[in-house]
Design an enzyme around this catalytic site. Sequence first.
Site, PDB file in Angstrom:
ATOM      1  N   ASP A   1     -49.301   6.734 -14.251  1.00 16.69           N
ATOM      2  CA  ASP A   1     -50.077   7.906 -14.651  1.00 16.69           C
ATOM      3  C   ASP A   1     -50.616   7.739 -16.067  1.00 16.69           C
ATOM      4  OD1 ASP A   1     -51.079  10.474 -14.978  1.00 16.69           O
ATOM      5  OD2 ASP A   1     -49.135  11.297 -15.561  1.00 16.69           O
TER       6      ASP A   1
ATOM      7  N   ASP B   1     -58.024   9.785 -15.805  1.00 11.62           N
ATOM      8  CA  ASP B   1     -56.605   9.958 -15.468  1.00 11.62           C
ATOM      9  C   ASP B   1     -56.250   9.368 -14.103  1.00 11.62           C
ATOM     10  OD1 ASP B   1     -53.997  10.804 -15.201  1.00 11.62           O
ATOM     11  OD2 ASP B   1     -54.536  12.835 -14.627  1.00 11.62           O
TER      12      ASP B   1
END
Length: 476
Positions: free
Chosen positions: A88, A305
């Site tokens: 992430d 992201d």
Amino acid sequence: MDPRGLVILVAILVAEMSCVADGTLVFPVERQKRSLSAIKAHDAQRRGRILSAVDLNLGGNGVPTNTGLYYTKLGLGSPPKDYYVQVDTGSDILWVNCVECSRCPRKSDLGIELTLYDPKSSETAELVSCEQDFCAAAYDGPMPGCKSEIPCPYSITYGDGSATSGYYVQDYLTYNRVNGNLLTTPQNSSIIFGCGAVQSGTLGSSSEQALDGIMGFGQANSSVLSQLAASGKVKKIFSHCLDNIRGGGIFAIGEVVEPKVSTTPLVPRMAHYNVVLKTIEVDTDTLQLPSDIFESGNGRGTIIDSGTTLAYLPGLVYDQLMQKVLTRQPGLKLYLVEQQFSCFQYAGNVDRGFPVVKFHFEDSLSLTVYPHDYLFDFNDGRMWCIGWQKSVSQAKNGKDMTLLGDLVLSNKVVIYDLENMAIGWTDYNCSSSIKVKDEATGAVRTVGAHDISSVSTCFIGRILTFFLLLIAILNY
Ligand SMILES: *[C@@H]1O[C@H](CO)[C@@H](O)[C@H](O)[C@H]1NC(C)=O
Ligand SMILES: *[C@@H]1O[C@H](CO)[C@@H](O)[C@H](O)[C@H]1NC(C)=O
Ligand SMILES: *[C@@H]1O[C@H](CO)[C@@H](O)[C@H](O)[C@H]1NC(C)=O
């Protein structure tokens, strides 16, 4: 200090120490003959300051009807045990489910075995006390009410409302150091990570996509990347190539030599990887938008992201984009699926029937998203759904952010160069390989694609949209 300055300082310190240790005191004659780079290389080996490239094996698939996420396998503790964690770029720490966790997933349909981390069963585990520098840094000063022996707590809430909390531990991380073409050897480093005791939301259930934890690749000092860089193990550069066709892909730490990638500057002092988006083009038509719509600040701006499955756009942008995306198909009937996706039946080739969407960034970098990327197959080809989403404002001032997730990042090499505060990408076949530089020897090494997913799972009819962005910034 900026990270680049730090690396240079470390390099200078290493070089100077080697002159004293090896040159003046031990081998005064040899000192004259050895080049600075030879001294540095020798010193690097002796002290274990080897800036190496790292290969993280990937599994998962970013398509929402597949797993909707990408993960990697790490070794933690001694002897090391395997943990599977989501990668992430929208958060800053590594955490794994810990042994005292009561609501942690025990089973996963990803075909992986979940493991709870137990500090007592690792010979090298240590609790991080609230008095340690790491803890003070995490709290931006001494933790309120800190007394010695009190462990340093952590707590994170992600953008999808799920949360994790627990305490920090320090133990050995075992990872794959690149030491040849498509070759790695295990290397380890002591790092600080979160031991998850309480999970909520999707993180707390034995859901189909359950993993052992999340590895944040953010810029903060607390991330594994920053910790490895601070201990002289790696350069603060990483890249990923997320393969949403075959699953898995490439994830490497180190300088990428091939493919060559153009970059755009990262907006400094932001909690996430923010870039400056200028315009959006659909089928060579530029969307007509207010000039400040993509401006940064106050929870706005454009965020890259990998922990988010889809792509979120401000309402005004979304409406115009959708109108242009559908303009070639006037008769198309849209259905709302699972209360969030616009879907339709279409028998033809979507790349012929729908337009390409192109994002233009500062420094003339563009990002092309093809119809087969932003449309995903639902119900085995009987339906297509649109991946673009309207961002629901979470900032207090009501301004919307633009969030570009796996939907637009897949099938591209994306390079995060934190030494030069830049990010870039190029279209790529993520089942192939890239070339990275081994800083210790200067050699160029091939890093290949992996798919550690052991089962090809098909989650038809269930759409999870991971949204793993630290939520704190949105509440300014
Ligand atoms: C991160 O670490 C560097 C080097 O140790 C330090 O100079 C800097 O102040 C730290 N940044 C934060 C926000 O704590
Ligand atoms: C770390 O690596 C060293 C050198 O390869 C090895 O001797 C040691 O056992 C490793 N430690 C752990 C915890 O794996
Ligand atoms: C991508 O690379 C893989 C491995 O080299 C190869 O088998 C495949 O045909 C390539 N795909 C395309 C579309 O070129």
